[in-house]
Motif scaffolding. Structure first.
Motif, PDB file in Angstrom:
ATOM      1  N   ARG A 202       0.826  -1.208   0.000  1.00  0.00           N
ATOM      2  CA  ARG A 202       0.000   0.000   0.000  1.00  0.00           C
ATOM      3  C   ARG A 202       0.862   1.261   0.000  1.00  0.00           C
ATOM      4  NH1 ARG A 202      -3.432  -2.597   3.813  1.00  0.00           N
ATOM      5  NH2 ARG A 202      -2.859  -1.130   5.468  1.00  0.00           N
ATOM      6  N   SER A 203       2.070   1.164   0.518  1.00  0.00           N
ATOM      7  CA  SER A 203       2.965   2.325   0.540  1.00  0.00           C
ATOM      8  C   SER A 203       3.380   2.754  -0.868  1.00  0.00           C
ATOM      9  CB  SER A 203       4.214   2.013   1.374  1.00  0.00           C
ATOM     10  OG  SER A 203       4.906   0.885   0.844  1.00  0.00           O
ATOM     11  N   GLU A 204       3.175   1.882  -1.855  1.00  0.00           N
ATOM     12  CA  GLU A 204       3.501   2.213  -3.241  1.00  0.00           C
ATOM     13  C   GLU A 204       2.436   3.103  -3.884  1.00  0.00           C
ATOM     14  OE1 GLU A 204       4.050  -1.385  -5.430  1.00  0.00           O
ATOM     15  OE2 GLU A 204       5.338  -2.293  -3.904  1.00  0.00           O
ATOM     16  N   LEU A 205       1.268   3.207  -3.269  1.00  0.00           N
ATOM     17  CA  LEU A 205       0.164   3.955  -3.856  1.00  0.00           C
ATOM     18  C   LEU A 205       0.222   5.420  -3.445  1.00  0.00           C
ATOM     19  CD1 LEU A 205      -2.803   1.483  -3.190  1.00  0.00           C
ATOM     20  CD2 LEU A 205      -1.219   1.534  -5.127  1.00  0.00           C
ATOM     21  N   ASN A 206      -0.119   6.295  -4.377  1.00  0.00           N
ATOM     22  CA  ASN A 206      -0.240   7.723  -4.065  1.00  0.00           C
ATOM     23  C   ASN A 206      -1.724   8.026  -3.875  1.00  0.00           C
ATOM     24  OD1 ASN A 206      -0.096  10.457  -3.761  1.00  0.00           O
ATOM     25  ND2 ASN A 206       0.576  10.902  -5.851  1.00  0.00           N
ATOM     26  N   LEU A 207      -2.188   7.814  -2.676  1.00  0.00           N
ATOM     27  CA  LEU A 207      -3.615   7.987  -2.399  1.00  0.00           C
ATOM     28  C   LEU A 207      -3.987   9.450  -2.177  1.00  0.00           C
ATOM     29  CD1 LEU A 207      -4.212   4.918  -0.048  1.00  0.00           C
ATOM     30  CD2 LEU A 207      -4.591   5.089  -2.515  1.00  0.00           C
ATOM     31  N   ILE A 210      -5.610  10.838  -6.322  1.00  0.00           N
ATOM     32  CA  ILE A 210      -6.341   9.819  -7.080  1.00  0.00           C
ATOM     33  C   ILE A 210      -7.067  10.496  -8.236  1.00  0.00           C
ATOM     34  CG2 ILE A 210      -8.132   8.043  -6.985  1.00  0.00           C
ATOM     35  CD1 ILE A 210      -7.539   7.815  -3.973  1.00  0.00           C
ATOM     36  N   LYS A 211      -6.754  10.073  -9.446  1.00  0.00           N
ATOM     37  CA  LYS A 211      -7.386  10.656 -10.626  1.00  0.00           C
ATOM     38  C   LYS A 211      -8.813  10.130 -10.766  1.00  0.00           C
ATOM     39  CE  LYS A 211      -3.087  11.249 -13.222  1.00  0.00           C
ATOM     40  NZ  LYS A 211      -2.207  10.940 -12.089  1.00  0.00           N
ATOM     41  N   PRO A 212      -9.713  10.908 -11.360  1.00  0.00           N
ATOM     42  CA  PRO A 212     -11.075  10.414 -11.571  1.00  0.00           C
ATOM     43  C   PRO A 212     -11.099   9.107 -12.376  1.00  0.00           C
ATOM     44  CG  PRO A 212     -10.983  12.762 -11.971  1.00  0.00           C
ATOM     45  CD  PRO A 212      -9.570  12.302 -11.810  1.00  0.00           C
ATOM     46  N   MET A 213     -10.162   8.999 -13.343  1.00  0.00           N
ATOM     47  CA  MET A 213     -10.061   7.783 -14.137  1.00  0.00           C
ATOM     48  C   MET A 213      -8.622   7.629 -14.597  1.00  0.00           C
ATOM     49  SD  MET A 213     -12.817   6.463 -16.941  1.00  0.00           S
ATOM     50  CE  MET A 213     -12.306   7.544 -18.269  1.00  0.00           C
ATOM     51  N   ASP A 214      -7.959   6.615 -14.076  1.00  0.00           N
ATOM     52  CA  ASP A 214      -6.538   6.405 -14.344  1.00  0.00           C
ATOM     53  C   ASP A 214      -6.384   5.239 -15.326  1.00  0.00           C
ATOM     54  OD1 ASP A 214      -3.768   6.682 -14.097  1.00  0.00           O
ATOM     55  OD2 ASP A 214      -3.876   6.955 -11.919  1.00  0.00           O
ATOM     56  N   VAL A 229      -8.400   3.548  -0.770  1.00  0.00           N
ATOM     57  CA  VAL A 229      -7.911   2.416  -1.563  1.00  0.00           C
ATOM     58  C   VAL A 229      -8.987   1.968  -2.547  1.00  0.00           C
ATOM     59  CG1 VAL A 229      -7.067   0.041  -1.503  1.00  0.00           C
ATOM     60  CG2 VAL A 229      -6.308   1.671   0.230  1.00  0.00           C
ATOM     61  N   LEU A 230     -10.229   1.895  -2.095  1.00  0.00           N
ATOM     62  CA  LEU A 230     -11.319   1.535  -3.009  1.00  0.00           C
ATOM     63  C   LEU A 230     -11.478   2.593  -4.093  1.00  0.00           C
ATOM     64  CD1 LEU A 230     -13.676  -0.145  -3.993  1.00  0.00           C
ATOM     65  CD2 LEU A 230     -15.092   0.861  -2.177  1.00  0.00           C
ATOM     66  N   ALA A 231     -11.360   3.868  -3.738  1.00  0.00           N
ATOM     67  CA  ALA A 231     -11.456   4.932  -4.744  1.00  0.00           C
ATOM     68  C   ALA A 231     -10.386   4.767  -5.814  1.00  0.00           C
ATOM     69  CB  ALA A 231     -11.348   6.294  -4.068  1.00  0.00           C
ATOM     70  N   TRP A 232      -9.159   4.423  -5.401  1.00  0.00           N
ATOM     71  CA  TRP A 232      -8.072   4.196  -6.359  1.00  0.00           C
ATOM     72  C   TRP A 232      -8.380   2.996  -7.253  1.00  0.00           C
ATOM     73  CZ3 TRP A 232      -4.764  -0.099  -6.578  1.00  0.00           C
ATOM     74  CH2 TRP A 232      -3.739   0.007  -7.533  1.00  0.00           C
ATOM     75  N   ILE A 233      -8.903   1.917  -6.651  1.00  0.00           N
ATOM     76  CA  ILE A 233      -9.238   0.727  -7.442  1.00  0.00           C
ATOM     77  C   ILE A 233     -10.300   1.063  -8.492  1.00  0.00           C
ATOM     78  CG2 ILE A 233     -10.408  -1.512  -7.319  1.00  0.00           C
ATOM     79  CD1 ILE A 233      -8.897  -2.006  -4.693  1.00  0.00           C
ATOM     80  N   ILE A 234     -11.319   1.807  -8.092  1.00  0.00           N
ATOM     81  CA  ILE A 234     -12.370   2.194  -9.037  1.00  0.00           C
ATOM     82  C   ILE A 234     -11.774   2.965 -10.205  1.00  0.00           C
ATOM     83  CG2 ILE A 234     -14.408   3.667  -9.333  1.00  0.00           C
ATOM     84  CD1 ILE A 234     -15.169   2.931  -6.427  1.00  0.00           C
ATOM     85  N   SER A 235     -10.836   3.865  -9.924  1.00  0.00           N
ATOM     86  CA  SER A 235     -10.251   4.700 -10.978  1.00  0.00           C
ATOM     87  C   SER A 235      -9.356   3.901 -11.915  1.00  0.00           C
ATOM     88  CB  SER A 235      -9.449   5.849 -10.362  1.00  0.00           C
ATOM     89  OG  SER A 235      -8.209   5.405  -9.848  1.00  0.00           O
ATOM     90  N   ASP A 253     -16.020   5.768   4.211  1.00  0.00           N
ATOM     91  CA  ASP A 253     -16.167   6.838   3.209  1.00  0.00           C
ATOM     92  C   ASP A 253     -15.714   6.357   1.834  1.00  0.00           C
ATOM     93  OD1 ASP A 253     -17.060   8.543   5.168  1.00  0.00           O
ATOM     94  OD2 ASP A 253     -15.072   9.404   5.542  1.00  0.00           O
ATOM     95  N   LEU A 254     -16.274   6.967   0.799  1.00  0.00           N
ATOM     96  CA  LEU A 254     -15.853   6.681  -0.568  1.00  0.00           C
ATOM     97  C   LEU A 254     -15.975   7.950  -1.396  1.00  0.00           C
ATOM     98  CD1 LEU A 254     -14.919   4.751  -2.762  1.00  0.00           C
ATOM     99  CD2 LEU A 254     -17.316   4.109  -3.133  1.00  0.00           C
ATOM    100  N   LYS A 255     -14.817   8.506  -1.761  1.00  0.00           N
ATOM    101  CA  LYS A 255     -14.788   9.719  -2.568  1.00  0.00           C
ATOM    102  C   LYS A 255     -14.338   9.344  -3.982  1.00  0.00           C
ATOM    103  CE  LYS A 255     -13.622  12.491   1.482  1.00  0.00           C
ATOM    104  NZ  LYS A 255     -12.600  13.356   2.138  1.00  0.00           N
ATOM    105  N   THR A 256     -15.268   9.343  -4.911  1.00  0.00           N
ATOM    106  CA  THR A 256     -14.976   8.948  -6.274  1.00  0.00           C
ATOM    107  C   THR A 256     -15.879   9.722  -7.214  1.00  0.00           C
ATOM    108  OG1 THR A 256     -14.707   7.030  -7.737  1.00  0.00           O
ATOM    109  CG2 THR A 256     -16.604   7.005  -6.263  1.00  0.00           C
TER     110      THR A 256
END
Length: 331
Positions: A202-207, A210-214, A229-235, A253-256
């Protein structure tokens, strides 16, 4: 009247939770149709939250803990079951609003009870327990939504936990390329040994960004964390990717944005293992005894005696547990 040992969770006038072994009799159990002599239970994160009072899990005090149980029918008013039948019962209100599986005897409604699936013994059923059922239900829902091994990689977060580790094993056994996402660098080799093709930290992720769509990376995902983390997965879902939303260990929470859902056709599937209908339960448990049976179940499982139960909960709360813990209730 026969007396027996149970692990009872209670709350005082100041709402402080306490838990410990008590001696109960059958007339102190909740109403039910099937009296089960419990052989095994298990420990789930939810059980640890309930027993320690770290989460507002218990909805009625006092309550015997343990959301899972496997045992032998002692007496039944439910036509489907007779004395001597081996059975399992998981979730519903068990261990949170109805006396649960941390007891030598349990009395539960017949509709909450299933026959022990053919191909599993009682210990194996509890090595799976609610965690295994939840993981398998997530896989089932994703496959019903079109997920196939040829679609691409599947990411599983909360990978060392009960649901995460069992999901990795199940998916790898079905031929999927599984990527484990974990915060525990010391568990990389263990995760690969149960089926992860690759491990991300998880330390590798830049949370924080998080782009709207990556870039699309994943055909599917098992999410045990929620939050960023879920927001990043969705993107980062591929077109027509599918996510099983199972847990909220990181955040509710979920910000996406809706962009991945509209522009890529991604699906976010809610997985409710607590009150899944009986027909779905039987279908999923049949798969747990066959094509979704984890190949490394013994390696993923540790057994403790009933008396040792209280010492295990703090390890779960501290994030130090991995795999599954079976509790041997019968002496």
């Amino acid at each position: 009247m026969k007396s027996f040992k149970a692990f009872l969770i209670d709350q005082d006038a100041d709402r402080k939770v306490s838990a410990g072994f008590r001696t109960l009799t059958e007339d102190q159990l909740d109403k039910g149709d099937v009296l089960i002599r419990v052989a095994y239970s298990s420990i789930n994160y939810k059980d640890a939250l309930a027993a320690t009072g770290k989460g507002r899990i218990i909805r009625r005090f006092p309550c015997v803990g343990g959301i899972d149980m496997a045992g032998v029918v002692e007496r039944s008013a439910a036509p489907r079951f007779k004395p001597g039948d081996k059975v399992i019962a998981t979730s519903y209100d068990i261990g949170v609003a109805h006396h649960g599986g941390y007891s030598e005897y349990a009395l539960v409604p017949g509709g909450w009870v299933l026959p022990l699936p053919e191909g599993l013994d009682m210990r194996e059923a509890m090595a799976l327990g609610t965690a295994g059922f939840t993981a398998a239900l997530g896989v089932q829902r994703m496959e019903d939504n079109g997920l196939k091994p040829e679609n691409g990689a599947i990411i599983v977060n909360g990978a060392t936990g009960g649901v995460g580790s069992l999901a990795i094993d199940m998916l790898a056994g079905r031929g999927y390329e599984v990527v484990a996402l974990t915060g525990k660098a010391d568990q990389v080799d263990w995760l690969k040994s149960i089926g992860a093709a690759r491990v991300m930290l998880r330390s590798e992720l830049n949370l924080a960004d998080i782009k709207p769509m990556d870039k699309g990376l994943w055909a599917g995902a098992i999410d045990n964390l929620g939050g960023d983390v879920l927001a990043w997965i969705i993107s980062t879902m591929k077109p027509w990717g599918t996510i099983a939303s199972i847990g909220l260990a990181a955040s509710t929470d979920l910000k996406t944005t809706v962009m991945p859902f509209i522009l890529r056709g991604a699906s976010l599937l809610g997985i409710d293992s607590g009150y899944a209908p009986a027909a779905i339960r039987e279908r999923v448990w049949a798969r747990l005894a066959s094509d979704l049976r984890p190949r490394h179940l013994d390696m993923l499982t540790r057994e403790v005696a009933f008396d040792a139960l209280p010492q295990e909960f703090d390890r779960y709360i501290a994030g130090q547990a991995h795999g599954r813990v079976v509790v041997r209730i019968a002496s």
